[in-house]
Motif scaffolding. Sequence first.
Motif, short mmCIF file in Angstrom:
data_model
loop_
_atom_site.label_atom_id
_atom_site.label_comp_id
_atom_site.label_asym_id
_atom_site.label_seq_id
_atom_site.Cartn_x
_atom_site.Cartn_y
_atom_site.Cartn_z
N GLY A 162 3.63 0.31 -0.35
CA GLY A 162 3.19 1.43 0.47
C GLY A 162 3.65 2.80 -0.02
O GLY A 162 2.84 3.72 -0.17
N TYR A 163 4.95 2.91 -0.28
CA TYR A 163 5.49 4.23 -0.68
C TYR A 163 4.88 4.68 -2.01
O TYR A 163 4.50 5.85 -2.17
N ILE B 292 1.43 6.02 -1.47
CA ILE B 292 1.41 7.38 -0.91
C ILE B 292 1.66 8.40 -2.02
O ILE B 292 0.96 9.43 -2.11
N LEU C 186 -2.16 4.81 6.41
CA LEU C 186 -2.07 3.93 5.23
C LEU C 186 -2.14 2.46 5.64
O LEU C 186 -2.94 1.69 5.09
N TYR C 187 -1.34 2.07 6.63
CA TYR C 187 -1.32 0.65 7.00
C TYR C 187 -2.57 0.22 7.77
O TYR C 187 -2.95 -0.95 7.73
N ILE D 200 -4.73 -0.50 4.85
CA ILE D 200 -4.29 -1.74 4.18
C ILE D 200 -4.75 -2.97 4.97
O ILE D 200 -5.28 -3.93 4.41
N ALA D 201 -4.56 -2.92 6.31
CA ALA D 201 -4.96 -4.06 7.14
C ALA D 201 -6.45 -4.32 7.04
O ALA D 201 -6.91 -5.47 6.92
N GLU E 42 -7.32 -5.67 3.52
CA GLU E 42 -6.85 -7.05 3.35
C GLU E 42 -7.76 -8.01 4.11
O GLU E 42 -8.11 -9.08 3.62
N GLN E 43 -8.16 -7.58 5.31
CA GLN E 43 -9.00 -8.43 6.14
C GLN E 43 -10.37 -8.67 5.48
O GLN E 43 -10.95 -9.73 5.62
N PRO F 190 -2.05 -9.28 -0.77
CA PRO F 190 -0.62 -9.00 -0.86
C PRO F 190 0.03 -9.83 -1.97
O PRO F 190 -0.43 -10.94 -2.27
N MET G 262 6.93 -10.37 -1.47
CA MET G 262 7.80 -9.25 -1.11
C MET G 262 8.82 -8.98 -2.21
O MET G 262 9.33 -9.92 -2.82
N ARG H 104 9.83 -4.48 0.48
CA ARG H 104 8.55 -3.82 0.17
C ARG H 104 7.57 -4.85 -0.38
O ARG H 104 7.91 -5.65 -1.23
N ARG H 105 6.35 -4.78 0.14
CA ARG H 105 5.33 -5.74 -0.33
C ARG H 105 4.28 -5.00 -1.16
O ARG H 105 3.59 -4.12 -0.64
N TYR I 23 0.71 -4.64 -3.15
CA TYR I 23 -0.66 -5.14 -2.97
C TYR I 23 -1.41 -4.92 -4.28
O TYR I 23 -1.08 -4.03 -5.06
#
Lengths: 107, 284
Positions: free
Chosen positions: A27-28, A31, A47-48, A51-52, A55-56, A62, A65, A69-70, A72
């Motif tokens: 994520g970071y 950004i 952002l999330y 991402i959701a 991903e869906q 993903p 981890m 931090r995960r 993608y």
Amino acid sequence: MARQETGRFSGALFLVLSSLAGGPKHGYAMIEDIRAFSGTELEPGTLYGAIARLEQRGLIEPLPMEERRRPYRITPSGVEALRAQVATMAQVVEAGQGRLRLLGGPR
Amino acid sequence: MARWILRLYPSSWRRRYGDEMAALLEDRPATFVTCLDLFIGALDARLNYVPPERTVAMAERLKADIVVRFCAFVLFGLGWLLIARFNDPSATFVPAAAAHPGLAILLDLFRLAGILAAIGIAVGGLPLVALAVQRAKRRREGGTLRLFAWAGGSALGFLLATLAVAVGHPPLPYVLAYLALSLILLILGSAAVSMLVLRADLKERELRHAHLPAVLVAYGMLSSLLAAIALGALVAVTGPGLFTSQDVGPLMFSLGVLLLGFGTLVALLGGHRVSLTPAGGGPA
């Protein structure tokens, strides 16, 4: 992508896909990357949300981890979606430039 | 403040993204805009977030429903084929239909409703099969592509065998061999298509596109079944001789109605299951 998504996330989806097209990121890092290449400051909630959604739809996936931090990465379907979106935007840019030329004045 | 707003997200969302989001918030200072953005994000997640496991379960359920309906249609199709040529020979059917126009009307209605159901199967099913094959090709999934080859080979074999029988006038043993071959090809082809759909990576929203054609299929089958029952009843009342004069005898007709009925019942029950499923599908 643009046809399906018209809410506040439409631009964010494109930005996240574009960022991940350059390689997997968490994520970071996304950004920071998005700020660097587009000047857009994505907030964590937006952002999330993006991402959701991505991903869906199977456009990103993903990775394991790394600490908390995960990362993608973009999927083949994501590459296709991004390619289609870029092509659409290129058409819009071309049309916009053509019309600006008709208006005259500095480009 | 930002961490407190995180609690407004649904628990399933927090289980999935909570840790990484918290780590991200530690990496960058939260401003008023960040808090407002998180608040809107929490509201959005409450309205739109569907946990991946629920999406997968729903997609699997929809795929199973589609396969059940397809198999029901195959059974129905067998019954339809048994009855569809009830007007043969026309030398006996035409005079009977002239005396009782209902016979021809019901036979036409039976055929038309069956064709509508077949169109529904094609409109709802072919795009899904095409999508499954396209993805299997891209991912080089040999097993899925082999299933498609089996299905296509069975359809081609059935077409060629039918052409051979239709063009010539083969003796009875050849016709029986043709029927046996057709049955084997039908079973092989149906099994291959069913396994192809079940194994395919199809998303819930893609599978939901088959819902409207499925309604057409179910009601086409029901109309065809009712027309066949009415036709049988009208023949029994007005001209039972037709059951002996026509190529389609009483046994064949009854077997046809039985297959139509069983197929229609399964298709309607499958359709009822789908109509009860929530229309979620996530934020797409």
